[in-house]
Design a protein around this motif. Structure first.
Motif, PDB file in Angstrom:
ATOM      1  N   VAL A   1       0.858  -1.187   0.000  1.00  6.28           N
ATOM      2  CA  VAL A   1       0.000   0.000   0.000  1.00  6.28           C
ATOM      3  C   VAL A   1       0.892   1.234   0.000  1.00  6.28           C
ATOM      4  N   ASP A   2       0.668   2.106  -0.989  1.00  6.83           N
ATOM      5  CA  ASP A   2       1.376   3.385  -1.029  1.00  6.83           C
ATOM      6  C   ASP A   2       0.342   4.489  -0.819  1.00  6.83           C
ATOM      7  N   ILE A   3       0.541   5.308   0.194  1.00  7.75           N
ATOM      8  CA  ILE A   3      -0.393   6.396   0.484  1.00  7.75           C
ATOM      9  C   ILE A   3      -0.035   7.580  -0.415  1.00  7.75           C
ATOM     10  N   LEU A   4      -0.990   8.006  -1.234  1.00 11.81           N
ATOM     11  CA  LEU A   4      -0.786   9.150  -2.130  1.00 11.81           C
ATOM     12  C   LEU A   4      -1.125  10.460  -1.425  1.00 11.81           C
ATOM     13  N   SER A   5      -2.208  10.445  -0.655  1.00 17.79           N
ATOM     14  CA  SER A   5      -2.595  11.620   0.123  1.00 17.79           C
ATOM     15  C   SER A   5      -3.626  11.200   1.163  1.00 17.79           C
TER      16      SER A   5
ATOM     17  N   LYS B   1      -6.221   8.515  -0.166  1.00 14.48           N
ATOM     18  CA  LYS B   1      -5.998   8.050  -1.528  1.00 14.48           C
ATOM     19  C   LYS B   1      -4.766   7.159  -1.491  1.00 14.48           C
ATOM     20  N   CYS B   2      -4.899   5.990  -2.088  1.00 13.54           N
ATOM     21  CA  CYS B   2      -3.790   5.048  -2.042  1.00 13.54           C
ATOM     22  C   CYS B   2      -3.632   4.335  -3.383  1.00 13.54           C
ATOM     23  N   GLU B   3      -2.485   3.701  -3.526  1.00  9.28           N
ATOM     24  CA  GLU B   3      -2.194   2.920  -4.722  1.00  9.28           C
ATOM     25  C   GLU B   3      -1.662   1.570  -4.244  1.00  9.28           C
ATOM     26  N   LEU B   4      -2.156   0.511  -4.853  1.00 13.02           N
ATOM     27  CA  LEU B   4      -1.767  -0.844  -4.472  1.00 13.02           C
ATOM     28  C   LEU B   4      -0.845  -1.440  -5.523  1.00 13.02           C
TER      29      LEU B   4
ATOM     30  N   LYS C   1      -5.512   2.361  -7.985  1.00 14.04           N
ATOM     31  CA  LYS C   1      -5.712   3.474  -7.056  1.00 14.04           C
ATOM     32  C   LYS C   1      -7.126   3.420  -6.479  1.00 14.04           C
ATOM     33  N   TYR C   2      -7.215   3.781  -5.201  1.00 12.70           N
ATOM     34  CA  TYR C   2      -8.497   3.804  -4.505  1.00 12.70           C
ATOM     35  C   TYR C   2      -8.595   5.075  -3.677  1.00 12.70           C
ATOM     36  N   VAL C   3      -9.836   5.500  -3.471  1.00 14.70           N
ATOM     37  CA  VAL C   3     -10.145   6.618  -2.581  1.00 14.70           C
ATOM     38  C   VAL C   3     -11.130   6.092  -1.543  1.00 14.70           C
TER      39      VAL C   3
ATOM     40  N   ARG D   1     -17.730   6.447  10.396  1.00 11.49           N
ATOM     41  CA  ARG D   1     -18.176   5.434   9.431  1.00 11.49           C
ATOM     42  C   ARG D   1     -17.458   5.665   8.105  1.00 11.49           C
ATOM     43  N   ILE D   2     -17.363   4.621   7.329  1.00  7.75           N
ATOM     44  CA  ILE D   2     -16.856   4.739   5.962  1.00  7.75           C
ATOM     45  C   ILE D   2     -18.020   5.180   5.083  1.00  7.75           C
ATOM     46  N   LYS D   3     -17.828   6.296   4.402  1.00  8.01           N
ATOM     47  CA  LYS D   3     -18.863   6.850   3.534  1.00  8.01           C
ATOM     48  C   LYS D   3     -18.833   6.194   2.151  1.00  8.01           C
ATOM     49  N   GLY D   4     -17.636   5.868   1.693  1.00  3.79           N
ATOM     50  CA  GLY D   4     -17.543   5.251   0.375  1.00  3.79           C
ATOM     51  C   GLY D   4     -16.116   4.846   0.034  1.00  3.79           C
ATOM     52  N   ILE D   5     -16.023   3.843  -0.808  1.00  5.93           N
ATOM     53  CA  ILE D   5     -14.732   3.384  -1.336  1.00  5.93           C
ATOM     54  C   ILE D   5     -14.911   3.287  -2.843  1.00  5.93           C
ATOM     55  N   LYS D   6     -14.015   3.948  -3.567  1.00 10.04           N
ATOM     56  CA  LYS D   6     -14.145   3.878  -5.033  1.00 10.04           C
ATOM     57  C   LYS D   6     -12.786   3.728  -5.666  1.00 10.04           C
ATOM     58  N   ARG D   7     -12.800   3.116  -6.814  1.00  3.46           N
ATOM     59  CA  ARG D   7     -11.593   2.961  -7.616  1.00  3.46           C
ATOM     60  C   ARG D   7     -11.318   4.285  -8.316  1.00  3.46           C
ATOM     61  N   ASP D   8     -10.081   4.717  -8.326  1.00  8.88           N
ATOM     62  CA  ASP D   8      -9.705   5.993  -8.923  1.00  8.88           C
ATOM     63  C   ASP D   8      -8.798   5.703 -10.113  1.00  8.88           C
ATOM     64  N   ASP D   9      -9.336   5.821 -11.313  1.00 11.91           N
ATOM     65  CA  ASP D   9      -8.570   5.496 -12.522  1.00 11.91           C
ATOM     66  C   ASP D   9      -7.868   6.702 -13.148  1.00 11.91           C
TER      67      ASP D   9
END
Length: 183
Positions: free
Chosen positions: A45-49, A67-70, A119-121, A174-182
């Motif tokens: 896991v790399d943390i982008l921000s 925001k992270c990148e796997l 990438k995910y947010v 709570r987690i509001k949302g998880i989305k893929r960031d392309d």
């Protein structure tokens, strides 16, 4: 016998880990591993921000956004023999530092080759819960404790000494949302 962390890391040329170990970035990685299932499947896991407003608590893994990148784990960490350490805590600490160093080397290698990870947010939200008699105590509270919620202003019942352990605090994360960031 525990060795001080700085000396322990110096012996393995891992002093950089000391500042990382207590950083918000380290907590953000734990946050990602907790809430993103893909982050627990043989990836770095790399943390982008990340966004950590003042009313959020990183130590409780509460971030407004990460925001992270796997990246796939290509390189496996090489750990020293456990017998070199006088206690398990020192061994585990050095292993975490070696894992961190290996992750950075592996991610650097991927980036140098132009590889882009997934990438995910992850968006979290911390909000004030409206407390009423139905949710004054946590769900796990025994029924006799939950019955006290009918009149929270009457604290004469001796059960209140035990009940304070079960009070639901008004701030909830709570987690509001998880989305893929392309992007």
């Amino acid at each position: 016998m525990f060795m001080d962390k700085k000396s322990l890391l110096k012996a393995y040329d891992l002093e950089d880990y000391l500042s990382y170990d207590i950083s918000e970035e380290a907590l953000a990685i734990l946050f990602v591993r907790k809430y993103l299932n893909q982050a627990n499947k043989n990836v770095w896991v790399d943390i982008l921000s990340y966004e950590l407003p003042t009313h959020y608590d990183a130590f409780n893994l509460e971030f407004e956004q990460v925001k992270c990148e796997l990246f796939p784990k290509k390189t496996k960490p090489k750990y020293p023999p456990k017998s070199q350490f006088s206690c398990d805590a020192d061994y585990r600490y050095v292993c975490r530092a070696i894992t961190w160093e290996t992750a950075h080397e592996d991610i650097r290698s991927y980036r140098n080759k132009g590889y882009k990870g997934k990438k995910y947010v992850i968006d979290g939200v911390r909000f004030h819960l409206k407390i009423n008699s139905r949710n004054y105590f946590v769900d796990e509270a025994p029924p006799e404790i939950k019955a006290l919620a009918k009149n929270v202003n009457d604290r004469t019942d001796p059960l209140w000494d035990k009940a304070v352990e079960y009070i639901r605090y008004p701030w909830v994360f709570r987690i509001k949302g998880i989305k893929r960031d392309d992007t």
